[in-house]
Design a protein around this motif. Structure first.
Motif, short mmCIF file in Angstrom:
data_model
loop_
_atom_site.label_atom_id
_atom_site.label_comp_id
_atom_site.label_asym_id
_atom_site.label_seq_id
_atom_site.Cartn_x
_atom_site.Cartn_y
_atom_site.Cartn_z
N TYR A 134 44.19 40.32 42.22
CA TYR A 134 43.09 38.97 42.26
C TYR A 134 41.75 39.60 42.96
O TYR A 134 40.70 38.89 42.45
CB TYR A 134 43.64 38.11 43.44
CG TYR A 134 43.02 36.84 43.71
CD1 TYR A 134 42.97 35.94 42.77
CD2 TYR A 134 42.21 36.76 44.82
CE1 TYR A 134 42.19 34.75 43.01
CE2 TYR A 134 41.49 35.60 45.38
CZ TYR A 134 41.32 34.57 44.07
OH TYR A 134 40.73 33.41 44.55
N TRP A 135 41.83 40.54 43.75
CA TRP A 135 40.67 41.10 43.86
C TRP A 135 39.82 41.63 42.78
O TRP A 135 38.42 41.54 42.69
CB TRP A 135 40.88 42.26 45.05
CG TRP A 135 39.42 42.77 45.57
CD1 TRP A 135 38.72 42.33 46.47
CD2 TRP A 135 39.05 44.19 45.13
NE1 TRP A 135 37.68 43.39 46.75
CE2 TRP A 135 37.85 44.49 46.10
CE3 TRP A 135 39.61 45.39 44.31
CZ2 TRP A 135 37.13 45.59 45.78
CZ3 TRP A 135 38.67 46.49 44.33
CH2 TRP A 135 37.79 46.54 44.83
N TYR A 138 39.97 40.66 39.87
CA TYR A 138 39.68 39.48 39.05
C TYR A 138 38.36 38.76 39.67
O TYR A 138 37.04 38.45 38.84
CB TYR A 138 40.81 38.59 39.01
CG TYR A 138 40.33 37.26 38.26
CD1 TYR A 138 40.04 37.12 36.58
CD2 TYR A 138 40.21 36.12 38.98
CE1 TYR A 138 39.78 35.95 36.24
CE2 TYR A 138 39.75 34.93 38.48
CZ TYR A 138 39.67 34.64 37.09
OH TYR A 138 39.20 33.75 36.42
N ASN A 139 38.41 38.68 40.96
CA ASN A 139 37.23 38.01 41.55
C ASN A 139 35.95 38.93 41.36
O ASN A 139 34.81 38.43 41.27
CB ASN A 139 37.55 37.69 42.96
CG ASN A 139 38.07 36.49 43.23
OD1 ASN A 139 37.88 35.58 42.19
ND2 ASN A 139 38.73 36.05 44.17
N LYS A 140 36.31 40.21 41.53
CA LYS A 140 34.90 41.31 41.47
C LYS A 140 34.07 41.29 40.19
O LYS A 140 33.05 41.32 39.96
CB LYS A 140 35.50 42.65 41.86
CG LYS A 140 34.46 43.65 41.94
CD LYS A 140 35.02 45.04 42.05
CE LYS A 140 34.27 46.14 42.14
NZ LYS A 140 34.58 47.40 42.58
N LYS A 148 34.47 38.41 38.16
CA LYS A 148 34.49 37.21 37.30
C LYS A 148 32.99 36.70 37.06
O LYS A 148 33.06 35.94 35.89
CB LYS A 148 34.54 35.99 38.62
CG LYS A 148 35.10 34.68 38.25
CD LYS A 148 35.74 34.09 39.34
CE LYS A 148 36.28 32.80 38.83
NZ LYS A 148 36.94 31.80 39.76
N ARG A 149 32.08 37.14 37.31
CA ARG A 149 30.69 36.93 37.01
C ARG A 149 30.22 37.44 35.57
O ARG A 149 29.56 37.00 34.90
CB ARG A 149 29.54 37.54 38.06
CG ARG A 149 29.64 38.73 38.15
CD ARG A 149 28.69 39.39 39.28
NE ARG A 149 28.61 40.81 39.52
CZ ARG A 149 29.36 41.44 40.30
NH1 ARG A 149 30.18 40.67 41.21
NH2 ARG A 149 29.36 42.87 40.53
#
Length: 577
Positions: A33-34, A36-38, A40-41
């Motif tokens: 999840y980390w 993925y969020n990193k 995401k942009r």
């Protein structure tokens, strides 16, 4: 009973084991999840979602290759073959190390120079759209109906007894959901979570092997722990420590003939290389890990995977040999039974029953890691081929990057649902045929033709599209001929010798040619046919790739890694020749 094994012969997990397993699950989920969020942009890029272009390090590429490769069929199937055949089965892993060198040095430069992202794309640019479309559809069916289904079925069957669950459907659903969650995050999430998966896989596998060898020394009354246990294996089962199984003589035992049929020494001439090079060099869910990196990073990633392949037999083969020695000395009598008969495929789970509290949870986590990583890798490749080679090319040519990514995610979910549907009641009879045999049956027959098509397409500029189709069809037809027809026509000639495989039909013994010898001849004749057909075409096919010898040069550090791998491999073959 030695106090080191307080839960010996118990299939059930302790609360501590569940705790170890949940820690593994939490770490992988949070880290994924980390990641993925990193990223995401940057998610609007299809090359980032499908290939993680430029963002995977060499160690992430290598770990992801191994995580995608090692699954339940290795833990269960190779341990079973260790029980039956011994160290000779390690050829699949150790020759893979050389294959990874070949792919890294010779195949990758061609893929990367021509910006190849999928295997159907290679076929389109080198041959024509018809070849590419046929193979894209074929690979989708193969990955969904053979790879995903077999991994789900074998994985659930391997884990279910340890959880004390009677039916495997719930385990299948849990594995599919876990893999889907990882896969929809894209290749970068897969690549970096695979690093954790491989760490768990290696430590859990080493723990299982250590305990297995310790068990051998304890039950045989030998001092010296795991090292003494390994020496005892070599003393008590010397026939299990020969890499080269030579052609049986007239007085050979049925047991030796059975071993030879599985891994004949002559497979090193062609068949073993066809199987390995096709798998590691012409396989979407394998090559995809390296296609988004620069050449130097990709090469080092493949070489790192090569080092890990040298270790794999220690993790998955030695427990099988240990189970054989223990069984021969009166242990594991009930644990090795399947449907009332001794089955090598029970070897790994039999060894797991002796693990102490905590380590059993780690070993189940290692097995789960291998299964989930393989599911994620194959699902991502299904998504990539469908989205880039079918949807974008034939259905919606003007689709935006965002739309393509969501189509890719939908393909992941649907492929998992389809795989679950076919494994729910074992519609494909994976259990009846045996997992490893099921995979070989549907992939081994087409490997010679595919590898011939790729090999000549890369390195012979005269190869034509007509020759490619002929090679693909002839490779399949010849595989069927040598495996199914030839043994009935002749039992011995200049090309092969057929041997009784232990089966009897209508009172007559059934004869068989070693599978890898069949593969070698199918490949050789497919190459010959392709060469003859191509000679009727232009001297240089207009769609041929330009090859510059400088493409194949390697850096000093890469060369050093190659030499080390070859030296280690040479030492292993000298030891167990």
């Amino acid at each position: 009973m030695n106090p080191m094994f307080p839960l010996a012969l118990s299939n059930q997990l302790h609360a501590i084991d569940y705790g170890v397993f949940l820690v593994y699950f939490a770490i992988v989920s949070v880290y994924g999840y980390w990641i993925y969020n990193k990223k995401k942009r940057d998610e609007a890029s299809t090359t980032d979602f499908f290939l993680a272009e430029g963002s995977l390090t060499w160690w992430a590429i290598g770990a992801s290759l191994i995580a995608s490769n090692i699954s339940a069929e290795q833990f269960i199937g190779m341990s079973g073959d260790g029980f039956r055949l011994g160290v000779a089965i390690a050829a699949y892993e150790w020759i893979a190390a050389i294959s990874l060198i070949v792919v890294g040095v010779f195949f990758l430069p061609i893929y990367l120079k021509n910006r190849i992202f999928t295997m159907p794309q290679f076929l389109k640019e080198r041959y024509n759209e018809s070849v590419a479309l046929i193979m894209a559809v074929f690979w989708l069916f193969l990955y969904v109906l053979v790879n995903l289904t077999s991994i789900l079925y074998l994985g659930a069957e391997a884990i279910r007894p340890m959880l004390g669950i009677e039916h495997s459907q719930g385990v299948m659903v849990a594995l599919a959901i876990f893999a889907t969650i990882i896969t929809i995050g894209g290749m970068k999430v897969i690549g970096y979570t695979d690093v954790i998966q491989v760490v768990v896989l290696i430590f859990g596998g080493l723990a299982t092997t250590y305990i297995a060898l310790k068990m051998v020394s304890e039950y045989l009354g030998i001092d010296g722990g795991a090292i003494a246990g390994f020496n005892a294996l070599m003393e008590r089962a010397p026939d299990h420590f020969h890499m080269m199984l030579w052609k049986p003589g007239p007085d050979a035992s049925p047991e030796y003939v059975s071993k030879y049929l599985a891994v004949p020494a002559s497979m090193y001439i062609a068949g073993q290389w066809v199987a390995n090079l096709n798998y590691w060099g012409c396989n979407q869910y394998i090559t995809q890990r390296a296609l988004g990196a620069d050449l130097e990073t990709a090469r080092k990633g493949l070489l790192f995977a090569g080092f890990l392949k040298l270790l794999m037999p220690v993790l998955v083969m030695l427990p099988g040999i240990a189970a054989f020695v223990l069984h021969q000395n009166g242990q594991l009598q009930e644990q090795m039974l399947k449907n009332g008969q001794v089955s090598g495929d029970q070897a790994y789970s039999a060894v797991l029953t002796f693990l102490p509290i905590g380590l059993r949870g780690l070993s189940v986590a290692a097995l789960t890691a291998a299964i989930v990583a393989s599911l994620a890798g194959k699902a991502n490749s299904i998504s990539t081929i469908f989205t880039l080679d079918i949807y974008k090319r034939y259905i919606n040519t003007g689709a935006s990057e965002k739309k393509l990514i969501w189509i890719g995610r939908l393909a992941i979910v649907l492929s998992m649902v389809a795989a679950l549907a076919f494994t729910w009641q074992d519609t494909l009879n994976i259990g009846g045929e045996g997992g490893f045999k099921f995979i070989q049956k549907y992939t081994g027959y087409i490997s010679p033709g595919i590898f011939a098509m790729f090999l000549l397409g890369m390195f012979w500029q005269r190869t034509t599209g007509a020759a490619a189709i002929a090679g693909l069809l002839s490779g399949f037809g010849l595989s069927v001929f040598f495996n199914e027809v030839a043994p009935r026509l002749s039992r011995e000639n200049l090309l092969y010798t057929a041997y009784p495989n232990g089966k009897v039909i209508d009172g007559a013994p059934v004869y068989e040619i070693p599978f890898l010898i069949c593969m070698g001849w199918a490949f050789a004749f497919s190459i010959l046919l392709m060469v003859v057909i191509s000679l009727f075409g232009p001297k240089v096919n207009p769609k041929a790739f330009a090859i510059d010898r400088t493409m194949f040069r390697v850096s000093p550090s890469t060369l050093a890694l190659i030499v080390i791998i070859l030296m280690l491999l040479g030492a292993l073959y000298i030891k167990f020749w």
